[in-house]
Design an enzyme around this catalytic site. Sequence first.
Site, PDB file in Angstrom:
ATOM      1  N   HIS A 277      42.376 -34.580  32.407  1.00 44.45           N
ATOM      2  CA  HIS A 277      42.778 -34.667  30.993  1.00 44.45           C
ATOM      3  C   HIS A 277      42.571 -36.076  30.438  1.00 44.45           C
ATOM      4  O   HIS A 277      41.682 -36.283  29.638  1.00 44.45           O
ATOM      5  CB  HIS A 277      44.213 -34.193  30.760  1.00 44.45           C
ATOM      6  CG  HIS A 277      44.459 -32.787  31.177  1.00 44.45           C
ATOM      7  ND1 HIS A 277      43.734 -31.728  30.676  1.00 44.45           N
ATOM      8  CD2 HIS A 277      45.359 -32.254  32.055  1.00 44.45           C
ATOM      9  CE1 HIS A 277      44.168 -30.607  31.218  1.00 44.45           C
ATOM     10  NE2 HIS A 277      45.141 -30.891  32.060  1.00 44.45           N
ATOM     11  N   ASP A 328      40.854 -24.949  33.611  1.00 41.23           N
ATOM     12  CA  ASP A 328      42.294 -25.153  33.704  1.00 41.23           C
ATOM     13  C   ASP A 328      43.077 -23.845  33.667  1.00 41.23           C
ATOM     14  O   ASP A 328      43.182 -23.144  34.665  1.00 41.23           O
ATOM     15  CB  ASP A 328      42.713 -26.118  32.595  1.00 41.23           C
ATOM     16  CG  ASP A 328      44.100 -26.714  32.787  1.00 41.23           C
ATOM     17  OD1 ASP A 328      44.826 -26.244  33.680  1.00 41.23           O
ATOM     18  OD2 ASP A 328      44.453 -27.643  32.052  1.00 41.23           O
TER      19      ASP A 328
END
Length: 458
Positions: A277, A328
């Site tokens: 991220h 994800d």
Amino acid sequence: MKTFFAPQAWVQGAWAQDVLLEVAANGSWHSVQPGTTAQQQQGATRLPGPVLPGLVNAHSHAFQRAMAGLTERRSAGAHASDDFWSWRDRMYSAANRITPEQLEAIASQLYAELLAGGYTEVCDFHYLHNDVSGAAYADPAEMSLALVRAARRAGIGLTLLPTLYMRSGFKAAGLREDQRRFSSTPESVVRVVEQVRRQTQGDARINVGVAVHSLRAAGPAALKELAAAAKQAGLPVHIHIAEQTQEVEDCIAHTGQRPIEWLLNNAEVDARWNLVHATHATPAELQGVQGAGAAIVICPATEANLGDGVFDLPAYAAAGGKWSIGSDSHVTRNWPEELRLLEYSQRFTLRQRNIAARVLGSESSAAGLFEAALAGGFPATGQRQAGLAPGQRADFVTLDLESPALLGVPAGHLLDALVFSSPGAAFGEVFVAGERIAAPSPERAQAFARAMRALWAG
């Protein structure tokens, strides 16, 4: 040796014509020869469409596939609002129900979908270690091996990342009750790695690394202990970091430093590290990541779905940083959509077009994004999976030129249309380590449906 012929293939960042592809016995590319003659092509298997290298999906939580589409209603209350933290509580409801059998069925379906979406390797950031009561399984690798079996059944390459998770927050002494399945130590993570290695020895498609869930979930001593073990074994290391503004604020309050700043100052971050991220990073932090040789894993669809924010691609590109792509939580399961969302998020923010082309030094946004994501496969997995070149694993996909998004598109613009034209283009055949992946069986979908019904019954 297997030999394939592609009328068109993506080689060294551009389309090449009349490409002969030879696969060595170990499943890697022996040679890649553009511009071959009809005589040289004799005896080769002719591929049904243009060829692209397979991409690494560098961040996956396989069990979260069971939640796709089920978290899109706001919390109860007239003025309630949703954010990452309310989503996380819903995620725990899935995490605290799923059995090893259900995980295997769900992951098998997911991995088949990822293959259909152009991914040929997945890095599974895995923290469901214990049973639903929080007790250790008789075999501590029970849940990890469910993912291994799923990957083998689907045919995808897997980098399993058993994850360290020890506390619920910076100031917490341990885990919350609803996090009991995640409990692990550096020693237990290493034991899982060793067991998976023993049971998959000789399988070129199964690889291991380690992960630290986040700075809030593991103290400095434990983080450094696991990182040292990974360094000794030459394993990739992954960590969630700077995804949410609250996480950044909590880290500053507890340590006096921002998350990436703290990590760079206190851990031996190097080219094996992958920071997942990094949504809320300063230009100086991004330069620090690049300077350490580490990489970032960007997950645009999930970051959008969770309201995380927008990754600063221009600043990271200016620093020359390496990155990969991940799906994800699996609200999307193909890489063209992830790359499209990455570019569009930049356009929303900067109110310009073709941001990636400009900041990545490419004529084409799609090409710049694809090449960067392709190069990020090695940091994420520690394996040679960076395209159609000798020595790289022979992972590739073919494009279906009859797909509406590609129908009639000039040959030189196929990658642009694949990323930026809808409805989504279809991939044709998928190969991992030189082996063609068979179409998913009806039984796999039926097992997935049974697992979903059992998981969400009542």
